[in-house]
Scaffold this motif. Structure first.
Motif, mmCIF file in Angstrom:
data_model
loop_
_atom_site.group_PDB
_atom_site.id
_atom_site.type_symbol
_atom_site.label_atom_id
_atom_site.label_comp_id
_atom_site.label_asym_id
_atom_site.label_seq_id
_atom_site.Cartn_x
_atom_site.Cartn_y
_atom_site.Cartn_z
ATOM 1 N N LYS A 1 0.817 -1.212 0.000
ATOM 2 C CA LYS A 1 0.000 0.000 0.000
ATOM 3 C C LYS A 1 0.852 1.263 0.000
ATOM 4 C CE LYS A 1 -3.694 -2.366 2.510
ATOM 5 N NZ LYS A 1 -4.449 -2.452 3.781
ATOM 6 N N SER A 2 1.895 1.291 0.822
ATOM 7 C CA SER A 2 2.733 2.482 0.912
ATOM 8 C C SER A 2 3.447 2.775 -0.403
ATOM 9 C CB SER A 2 3.759 2.314 2.041
ATOM 10 O OG SER A 2 4.622 3.425 2.107
ATOM 11 N N GLN A 3 4.031 1.730 -1.012
ATOM 12 C CA GLN A 3 4.740 1.920 -2.277
ATOM 13 C C GLN A 3 3.783 2.260 -3.404
ATOM 14 O OE1 GLN A 3 7.590 2.528 -3.001
ATOM 15 N NE2 GLN A 3 8.253 1.701 -4.970
ATOM 16 N N SER A 4 2.605 1.655 -3.398
ATOM 17 C CA SER A 4 1.604 1.957 -4.416
ATOM 18 C C SER A 4 1.197 3.425 -4.335
ATOM 19 C CB SER A 4 0.378 1.060 -4.235
ATOM 20 O OG SER A 4 -0.613 1.355 -5.198
ATOM 21 N N PRO B 1 11.794 16.751 6.140
ATOM 22 C CA PRO B 1 12.862 15.770 5.854
ATOM 23 C C PRO B 1 12.324 14.370 5.593
ATOM 24 C CG PRO B 1 13.440 17.134 7.735
ATOM 25 C CD PRO B 1 12.006 17.419 7.430
ATOM 26 N N HIS B 2 11.286 13.985 6.326
ATOM 27 C CA HIS B 2 10.711 12.654 6.133
ATOM 28 C C HIS B 2 10.020 12.565 4.765
ATOM 29 C CE1 HIS B 2 11.507 11.565 10.310
ATOM 30 N NE2 HIS B 2 11.002 12.737 10.666
ATOM 31 N N ALA B 3 9.347 13.644 4.364
ATOM 32 C CA ALA B 3 8.669 13.664 3.066
ATOM 33 C C ALA B 3 9.686 13.581 1.927
ATOM 34 C CB ALA B 3 7.829 14.933 2.932
ATOM 35 N N ILE B 4 10.803 14.299 2.076
ATOM 36 C CA ILE B 4 11.844 14.287 1.042
ATOM 37 C C ILE B 4 12.476 12.902 0.945
ATOM 38 C CG2 ILE B 4 14.090 15.221 0.389
ATOM 39 C CD1 ILE B 4 13.245 17.875 1.622
ATOM 40 N N ALA B 5 12.761 12.285 2.101
ATOM 41 C CA ALA B 5 13.365 10.952 2.107
ATOM 42 C C ALA B 5 12.425 9.927 1.490
ATOM 43 C CB ALA B 5 13.720 10.553 3.539
ATOM 44 N N TRP B 6 11.126 10.030 1.795
ATOM 45 C CA TRP B 6 10.128 9.119 1.253
ATOM 46 C C TRP B 6 10.045 9.248 -0.264
ATOM 47 C CZ3 TRP B 6 5.029 10.064 -0.820
ATOM 48 C CH2 TRP B 6 4.220 8.924 -0.893
ATOM 49 N N ILE C 1 10.378 0.422 -8.478
ATOM 50 C CA ILE C 1 10.620 -0.555 -9.523
ATOM 51 C C ILE C 1 9.423 -0.594 -10.459
ATOM 52 C CG2 ILE C 1 11.158 -2.970 -10.011
ATOM 53 C CD1 ILE C 1 13.313 -1.482 -8.439
ATOM 54 N N ASP C 2 9.709 -0.653 -11.765
ATOM 55 C CA ASP C 2 8.607 -0.692 -12.725
ATOM 56 C C ASP C 2 8.177 -2.141 -12.973
ATOM 57 O OD1 ASP C 2 10.512 -1.832 -14.329
ATOM 58 O OD2 ASP C 2 10.348 -0.364 -15.961
#
Length: 204
Positions: free
Chosen positions: A125-128, A157-162, A168-169
């Motif tokens: 879910k997070s990656q999607s 900083p957390h938003a930028i790192a995320w 991956i495609d």
């Protein structure tokens, strides 16, 4: 799983009453078959928004042939899977639903909807959510940086790192769209003020 196939007596009012099941946050239903019920645009358009906050249902089989569902009905599901109104709306979209018809009828779905379902199927879910946000709001020459400008410094900083992680495609390759470093470079170019010290007044 729940099989409600071939229930031709169910009316639009009946489907609306059934909506409570799809909206119930405590529902554990992961598979629902509505095959051979003569579903049309009016019915699926009323059903689609109910799945916005449903994080359990993975398969919703609408009909064997999908012959009564037009682009209007499919667009309702695309909007639920990826609401493009804002970054937060995209983040809050449905990242769980993976299937809307049997595999051998999948070519009847619009390409964008098929892509969104595949994205949910092949990612957590997070990656999607992250990949949808990148493709919707940060791909191409124009990047919407406004949400980051007003973001709290503790969160930024957390938003930028995320955002900067690689994705991956479909071919297990890092592409321009999923390359976190490329995206991060474009982002930092767009907000040079992040590098300013004391509002631009550097100490000698």
């Amino acid at each position: 799983s729940l099989d409600l196939s071939s229930n031709h007596e169910i009316t639009i009012a009946g489907w609306e009453a059934f909506s409570a099941v799809l909206q119930n946050p405590n529902s554990a239903l992961e598979e629902l078959s509505l095959n051979d019920n003569g579903l049309n645009d009016a019915i699926v358009i009323s059903l689609a928004p109910l799945l916005t906050n449903n994080d359990k249902l993975k398969e919703l089989l609408l009909d064997y042939y999908c012959s009564n569902i037009t682009v209007n009905g499919w667009t309702a599901f695309s909007r639920v899977l990826c609401n493009t109104s804002s970054i937060m709306d995209t983040f809050r979209s449905n990242h769980t639903l993976q299937k809307l018809c049997e595999e051998y009828y999948r070519d009847r779905l619009p390409e964008d909807l098929t892509s969104l379902l595949r994205l949910n199927r092949e990612n957590g879910k997070s990656q999607s959510a992250r990949l949808k946000i990148i493709k919707t709001h940060f791909s191409g020459s124009k990047i919407n940086l406004q949400p980051f400008v007003a973001m709290e410094l503790q969160v930024l900083p957390h938003a930028i790192a995320w955002m900067g992680r690689d994705g991956i495609d479909d071919n297990d390759e890092i592409t321009t769209e999923t390359n976190g470093r490329s995206l991060l470079y474009q982002f930092l170019r767009g907000i040079p003020s992040l590098f300013e010290i004391n509002g631009g007044n550097r100490e000698p």
